[in-house]
Design an enzyme around this catalytic site. Sequence first.
Site, PDB file in Angstrom:
ATOM      1  N   ILE A  81       0.834  -1.207   0.000  1.00 38.17           N
ATOM      2  CA  ILE A  81       0.000   0.000   0.000  1.00 38.17           C
ATOM      3  C   ILE A  81       0.865   1.252   0.000  1.00 38.17           C
ATOM      4  CG2 ILE A  81      -1.632   1.357   1.403  1.00 38.17           C
ATOM      5  CD1 ILE A  81      -2.902  -1.366   2.220  1.00 38.17           C
TER       6      ILE A  81
ATOM      7  N   VAL B  47       2.477   1.963  -3.434  1.00 38.93           N
ATOM      8  CA  VAL B  47       1.563   2.519  -4.430  1.00 38.93           C
ATOM      9  C   VAL B  47       1.077   3.911  -4.028  1.00 38.93           C
ATOM     10  CG1 VAL B  47      -0.673   2.201  -5.581  1.00 38.93           C
ATOM     11  CG2 VAL B  47       0.856   0.251  -5.261  1.00 38.93           C
ATOM     12  N   GLU B  48       0.804   4.099  -2.746  1.00 43.97           N
ATOM     13  CA  GLU B  48       0.242   5.373  -2.284  1.00 43.97           C
ATOM     14  C   GLU B  48       1.245   6.526  -2.356  1.00 43.97           C
ATOM     15  OE1 GLU B  48      -2.705   6.297  -1.603  1.00 43.97           O
ATOM     16  OE2 GLU B  48      -3.855   4.494  -1.162  1.00 43.97           O
ATOM     17  N   SER B  49       2.457   6.309  -1.854  1.00 39.71           N
ATOM     18  CA  SER B  49       3.383   7.447  -1.716  1.00 39.71           C
ATOM     19  C   SER B  49       4.807   7.158  -2.152  1.00 39.71           C
ATOM     20  CB  SER B  49       3.421   7.881  -0.246  1.00 39.71           C
ATOM     21  OG  SER B  49       4.059   6.873   0.541  1.00 39.71           O
TER      22      SER B  49
ATOM     23  N   TYR C  22      -5.669   0.761  -8.938  1.00 40.21           N
ATOM     24  CA  TYR C  22      -5.101   0.736  -7.581  1.00 40.21           C
ATOM     25  C   TYR C  22      -5.193  -0.670  -6.985  1.00 40.21           C
ATOM     26  CZ  TYR C  22      -4.580   1.730  -2.611  1.00 40.21           C
ATOM     27  OH  TYR C  22      -4.159   1.722  -1.304  1.00 40.21           O
TER      28      TYR C  22
END
Length: 198
Positions: A95, A98-100, A186
Amino acid sequence: MTRWKAGLLVALATTALPASANQVFASLDRNGQLQVSTAPLAGAKAFDPLRRYVPAPVRRAPSAASAPKAAARWAPLIEQVAAEHGVDARLLHAIVTVESAYNPQARSHAGALGLMQVIPATGKRFGADDLFDPLQNLRAGTAYLVWLHRRFNGDLSLMLAAYNAGEGAVQRHGNRVPPFSETRRYVEKVTALYQAVH
């Protein structure tokens, strides 16, 4: 282009410069009017009108390519938070990647912040008041993930879809992954990364 820059270009176009002139001075007067001269003006900065404009480099968030080094840096904290909440640390890594891309200062166009890109309202809901603090961010994001796990009976795809688009969006679409291309990509990316390390 700002009004000031547009005015400067007009002024330069209409100002006759001697062939030997290589500097122009520009400033705004007390009324906000642009003043341009080949002679120094009080408070003005000199620049060369013949020099090609090169914009300042844009600062970008770390790319996924830099993730391995960043992953190692944040691994102890991620493992700590994963243990606190009984979550697989590998899922949190997927996560965060992918997120940051492991950037604790990341900010999305939607206002999500930090490593796990937590929305401020969600952060408050799960006890975080500073989402740029990596520990608070990871704890809030992971607590939300645990809540989603219970809400969607452990269905990973629905958990991830809800993490990305909000639990309301998943509910409105009959407890299915919403037909949003961003959300579907996502879910695919996080799932692929998570499964790759299983």
